[in-house]
Design a protein around this motif. Sequence first.
Motif, mmCIF file in Angstrom:
data_model
loop_
_atom_site.group_PDB
_atom_site.id
_atom_site.type_symbol
_atom_site.label_atom_id
_atom_site.label_comp_id
_atom_site.label_asym_id
_atom_site.label_seq_id
_atom_site.Cartn_x
_atom_site.Cartn_y
_atom_site.Cartn_z
ATOM 1 N N PRO A 38 0.828 -1.209 0.000
ATOM 2 C CA PRO A 38 0.000 0.000 0.000
ATOM 3 C C PRO A 38 0.862 1.259 0.000
ATOM 4 O O PRO A 38 1.914 1.318 0.648
ATOM 5 N N GLU A 40 0.569 5.565 0.378
ATOM 6 C CA GLU A 40 -0.298 6.664 0.788
ATOM 7 C C GLU A 40 -0.272 7.766 -0.264
ATOM 8 O O GLU A 40 0.722 7.927 -0.990
ATOM 9 N N GLU A 41 -1.350 8.516 -0.334
ATOM 10 C CA GLU A 41 -1.498 9.587 -1.324
ATOM 11 C C GLU A 41 -0.287 10.518 -1.351
ATOM 12 O O GLU A 41 0.234 10.852 -2.416
ATOM 13 N N GLU A 42 0.194 10.921 -0.172
ATOM 14 C CA GLU A 42 1.319 11.854 -0.118
ATOM 15 C C GLU A 42 2.651 11.210 -0.523
ATOM 16 O O GLU A 42 3.636 11.907 -0.752
ATOM 17 N N GLU A 43 2.690 9.889 -0.626
ATOM 18 C CA GLU A 43 3.912 9.213 -1.041
ATOM 19 C C GLU A 43 4.056 9.159 -2.569
ATOM 20 O O GLU A 43 5.150 8.902 -3.073
ATOM 21 N N GLU A 79 -7.349 1.645 -4.656
ATOM 22 C CA GLU A 79 -6.257 1.631 -3.690
ATOM 23 C C GLU A 79 -4.930 1.858 -4.408
ATOM 24 O O GLU A 79 -4.724 1.401 -5.526
ATOM 25 N N PRO A 119 7.943 3.199 1.612
ATOM 26 C CA PRO A 119 6.547 3.483 1.948
ATOM 27 C C PRO A 119 6.251 3.108 3.411
ATOM 28 O O PRO A 119 6.769 2.115 3.923
ATOM 29 N N SER A 121 3.751 1.820 4.793
ATOM 30 C CA SER A 121 3.138 0.502 4.999
ATOM 31 C C SER A 121 4.202 -0.578 5.149
ATOM 32 O O SER A 121 4.039 -1.513 5.931
ATOM 33 N N GLN A 130 -5.623 0.916 8.967
ATOM 34 C CA GLN A 130 -6.783 1.107 8.094
ATOM 35 C C GLN A 130 -7.442 2.420 8.495
ATOM 36 O O GLN A 130 -7.879 2.582 9.633
ATOM 37 N N ASP A 131 -7.471 3.368 7.558
ATOM 38 C CA ASP A 131 -8.076 4.668 7.847
ATOM 39 C C ASP A 131 -9.576 4.636 7.590
ATOM 40 O O ASP A 131 -10.022 4.139 6.557
ATOM 41 N N LYS A 171 4.646 7.514 11.664
ATOM 42 C CA LYS A 171 3.239 7.578 11.252
ATOM 43 C C LYS A 171 2.396 8.458 12.183
ATOM 44 O O LYS A 171 1.599 9.268 11.726
#
Length: 188
Positions: A38, A40-43, A79, A119, A121, A130-131, A171
Motif C-alpha cells: 500500500p 499513501e497519497e502523499e507518497e 487503492e 513506503p 506501509s 486502516q483509515d 506515522k
Amino acid sequence: MFQLGKTIVSEDLIDKDFVCNLSACKGECCIAGEAGAPVEEEEIAVLKEIYPKIKPFLRAEGIQAIEEQGTHIKTDLGELETPLVNGAECAYISFNEQGVAGCGIEDAYNSGVIDFRKPISCHLYPVRVQDYSEFAAVNYHKWPICDDACTLGKELQVPVYKFTKDALIRKFGEDWYAELEKVAKEMS
C-alpha cells in the motif's frame, strides 16, 4: 482494543512478539502476496521524485515494471500500491548476495542517496493501519511467512510495538508513541 487519540489500537501490538528474521524468511513479504505494498497519497509525489535516484538500486525487471506501470498503481478498488513484476514480487525489490530480498528504496536511503526510507506501509509491517472517516484502526497482521519473526521476537522478548517503534513514530508522532508505551506499561 484501546483508543489513543483518533486511533483504535489492537492489544496484539503489546501482547505479540516480533523481530524480522531475514536469514530464515529471505524477505518473503516483498515477494509473496497478490498485491503491491500500500502507498499513501502523499507518497506518490515522493516516489516520482526519487525514482531517478533509486533506479540504480533496482533490478532490470523492477525498472521495466515501473517504467511500464508507473511508480505506483491504482487498483480497481481505487487503492494505491507499488507495481509488481509480472504480477508477483514488488517492483522495488532488491536482492543481496545471499539471495535475501530487500527494498531498493531502502537501499538508496541507507546509502544516503535519498531521505525517504520506504513506503510507510512497509516500514510499519507487521502493523497495518486502516483509515476510516473518524479514526484509524492500528492492527497486527499475522502472516504465516512471518512465523520465524514471531519465534525470534518471543526469544528476544520484543513486542510488536517496540519492533515497529520508529515506524509508529513516523506515522503517528512521538506523543502518540509515548501514550502507547504508557498503555503497554499498565497492561504488563
